[in-house]
Design a protein around this motif. Structure first.
Motif, short mmCIF file in Angstrom:
data_model
loop_
_atom_site.label_atom_id
_atom_site.label_comp_id
_atom_site.label_asym_id
_atom_site.label_seq_id
_atom_site.Cartn_x
_atom_site.Cartn_y
_atom_site.Cartn_z
N PRO A 75 17.27 -25.38 76.07
CA PRO A 75 17.68 -26.65 76.44
C PRO A 75 17.83 -27.52 75.80
N ASP A 76 19.30 -29.24 76.19
CA ASP A 76 19.69 -29.68 75.47
C ASP A 76 18.33 -30.24 74.68
N GLN A 77 18.22 -30.81 73.47
CA GLN A 77 17.58 -31.06 72.41
C GLN A 77 17.91 -32.91 73.01
N PRO A 78 16.40 -33.28 72.30
CA PRO A 78 17.16 -34.83 73.21
C PRO A 78 17.51 -35.79 71.87
N ALA A 79 18.67 -36.71 72.00
CA ALA A 79 19.12 -36.77 71.05
C ALA A 79 18.06 -38.18 70.48
N PRO A 80 18.44 -37.70 68.56
CA PRO A 80 17.33 -38.53 68.17
C PRO A 80 17.56 -39.75 67.76
N SER A 81 16.55 -40.92 67.91
CA SER A 81 16.99 -42.40 68.15
C SER A 81 17.61 -42.90 67.03
N VAL A 82 17.61 -42.44 65.56
CA VAL A 82 18.14 -42.78 65.00
C VAL A 82 19.49 -42.11 64.17
N ALA A 83 20.41 -42.12 64.41
CA ALA A 83 21.65 -40.62 62.97
C ALA A 83 20.43 -41.15 61.85
N PRO A 84 21.13 -39.49 61.61
CA PRO A 84 20.67 -39.66 59.89
C PRO A 84 21.40 -40.17 59.05
N ASP A 85 22.62 -40.43 59.22
CA ASP A 85 23.40 -41.59 58.55
C ASP A 85 22.94 -42.94 59.05
N ALA A 86 21.97 -43.13 59.52
CA ALA A 86 22.29 -45.09 59.91
C ALA A 86 21.29 -45.37 58.41
N PRO A 87 21.74 -47.32 58.17
CA PRO A 87 21.39 -47.21 57.46
C PRO A 87 19.38 -46.63 57.33
N GLU A 88 18.46 -47.39 58.04
CA GLU A 88 16.98 -46.95 57.73
C GLU A 88 16.50 -45.42 57.00
N HIS A 89 17.71 -44.72 57.09
CA HIS A 89 17.27 -43.40 57.07
C HIS A 89 18.37 -43.32 54.92
N ASP A 90 18.77 -44.16 54.58
CA ASP A 90 19.25 -43.92 53.32
C ASP A 90 18.62 -44.45 52.30
N HIS A 91 18.11 -43.46 51.49
CA HIS A 91 17.08 -44.66 50.26
C HIS A 91 17.37 -43.99 48.99
N ARG A 92 18.90 -44.19 49.02
CA ARG A 92 18.79 -44.07 47.58
C ARG A 92 18.94 -45.38 46.76
N PRO A 93 18.42 -45.54 45.07
CA PRO A 93 18.19 -46.75 44.98
C PRO A 93 19.55 -47.62 44.73
N VAL A 94 19.13 -49.21 45.48
CA VAL A 94 20.53 -50.21 45.08
C VAL A 94 19.64 -51.06 43.94
N PHE A 95 20.88 -51.01 42.80
CA PHE A 95 20.58 -51.10 41.26
C PHE A 95 20.99 -52.85 41.74
N ASP A 96 20.29 -54.32 41.15
CA ASP A 96 20.06 -54.85 40.50
C ASP A 96 20.18 -55.88 38.92
N LEU A 97 20.44 -56.70 38.46
CA LEU A 97 19.69 -57.22 37.53
C LEU A 97 19.39 -58.22 37.39
N VAL A 98 18.12 -58.69 36.72
CA VAL A 98 17.11 -59.68 37.43
C VAL A 98 16.94 -60.13 36.44
N ALA A 99 16.89 -61.51 36.15
CA ALA A 99 16.50 -62.57 35.40
C ALA A 99 14.96 -62.27 35.09
N GLU A 100 14.47 -62.61 33.86
CA GLU A 100 12.81 -62.54 33.78
C GLU A 100 12.48 -63.68 34.94
N GLY A 101 12.71 -64.59 34.89
CA GLY A 101 12.47 -66.14 35.28
C GLY A 101 12.78 -65.72 36.76
N ASP A 102 13.25 -65.58 37.63
CA ASP A 102 13.73 -64.63 38.68
C ASP A 102 12.29 -63.61 39.80
N LEU A 103 12.04 -62.81 38.88
CA LEU A 103 10.95 -62.24 39.42
C LEU A 103 9.72 -62.90 39.43
N GLY A 104 8.82 -62.19 40.64
CA GLY A 104 7.54 -62.75 41.27
C GLY A 104 6.66 -61.92 40.87
#
Ligand SMILES: CC(C)(COP(=O)(O)OP(=O)(O)OC[C@H]1O[C@@H](n2cnc3c(N)ncnc32)[C@H](O)[C@@H]1OP(=O)(O)O)[C@@H](O)C(=O)NCCC(=O)NCCS
Length: 202
Positions: free
Chosen positions: A2-31
């Motif tokens: 039988p046909d497999q149901p299509a995944p509701s979110v494509a594997p390469d969609a942003p929600e599945h992208d768990h690569r870290p995002v890097f930033d430089l943050v000044a100490e005074g901007d940290l909460g």
């Protein structure tokens, strides 16, 4: 079959992208949430010293002025702290950028995030404008830094105040493990003599 149901979110969609995002943050901007997230990760990466990183205390010695943060959503998975300060080398007062609390979340170690973190540290060093980055590390991790261009200071004893997160800040002297990153400079310009932090390291 039988046909497999299509995944509701494509594997390469942003929600599945768990690569870290890097930033430089000044100490005074940290909460508060940022400090808690950093402290939580540092407690995992430096598990022998997790009592240093209780609650929102996201530093152990000198508080940084700039952070490199790698985040997946709100979770900090990679971190480094930077702070400019004068140290005394021999008879010379020298402005350096101290680098410390360099860590990748244990679950991501060995996947290239540490290398990326040090490339972002280089960006932070360039932004802060001192001519040398400076750190201290154990023998087991020196290769990690040397791959990224950090250079050892041979025959130099460094004197610094022990991290007061443990109580009294007594003077500690160490003969090995001092590494320098040239920032538009040359290690040949590094003055001769012992290194005196006159305080805690980052
Ligand atoms: C040290 C640490 C930040 C490295 O991060 P990582 O994500 O595991 O490193 P990467 O996978 O990006 O490795 C980058 C390069 O360094 C090398 N490397 C990593 N750890 C190394 C080590 N301990 N010794 C020598 N080389 C090392 C890797 O082989 C890789 O080399 P390559 O580019 O030639 O393949 C991480 O292991 C960590 O957080 N450890 C606990 C905290 C700590 O000790 N911090 C340093 C305090 S001074």
């Amino acid at each position: 079959m039988p046909d497999q149901p299509a995944p509701s979110v494509a594997p390469d969609a942003p929600e599945h992208d768990h690569r870290p995002v890097f930033d430089l943050v000044a100490e005074g901007d940290l909460g508060l949430d940022d400090h808690e997230a950093i402290a939580a990760m540092l407690g995992l990466a430096f598990s022998e010293y997790d009592h240093w990183y209780a609650g929102a205390r996201s530093w152990a010695g000198m508080q940084p002025e700039l952070r490199v943060l790698g985040r997946v959503g709100d979770v900090v998975v990679a971190h480094a702290g930077l702070r400019r300060q004068f140290v005394t080398v021999g008879e010379t007062d020298l402005l350096v950028t101290a680098v410390g609390m360099v860590a990748v979340s244990p679950i991501l170690q060995g996947t290239g995030q540490g290398g990326e973190l040090l490339r972002r540290v280089d960006e932070g060093l360039a932004r802060l404008g001192s001519r040398f980055g400076l750190l201290e590390t154990g023998e087991g991790v020196q290769g990690f830094y040397r791959r990224a261009g950090w250079r050892p200071l041979h025959g130099v004893t460094g004197h610094f105040t022990a991290f007061s997160a443990d109580g009294a800040g007594v003077l500690v002297s160490q003969d090995e493990g001092w590494l320098v990153r040239e920032v538009g400079s040359d290690l040949a310009e590094w003055p001769a003599g012992d290194l005196r932090w006159n305080g805690q390291m980052v």
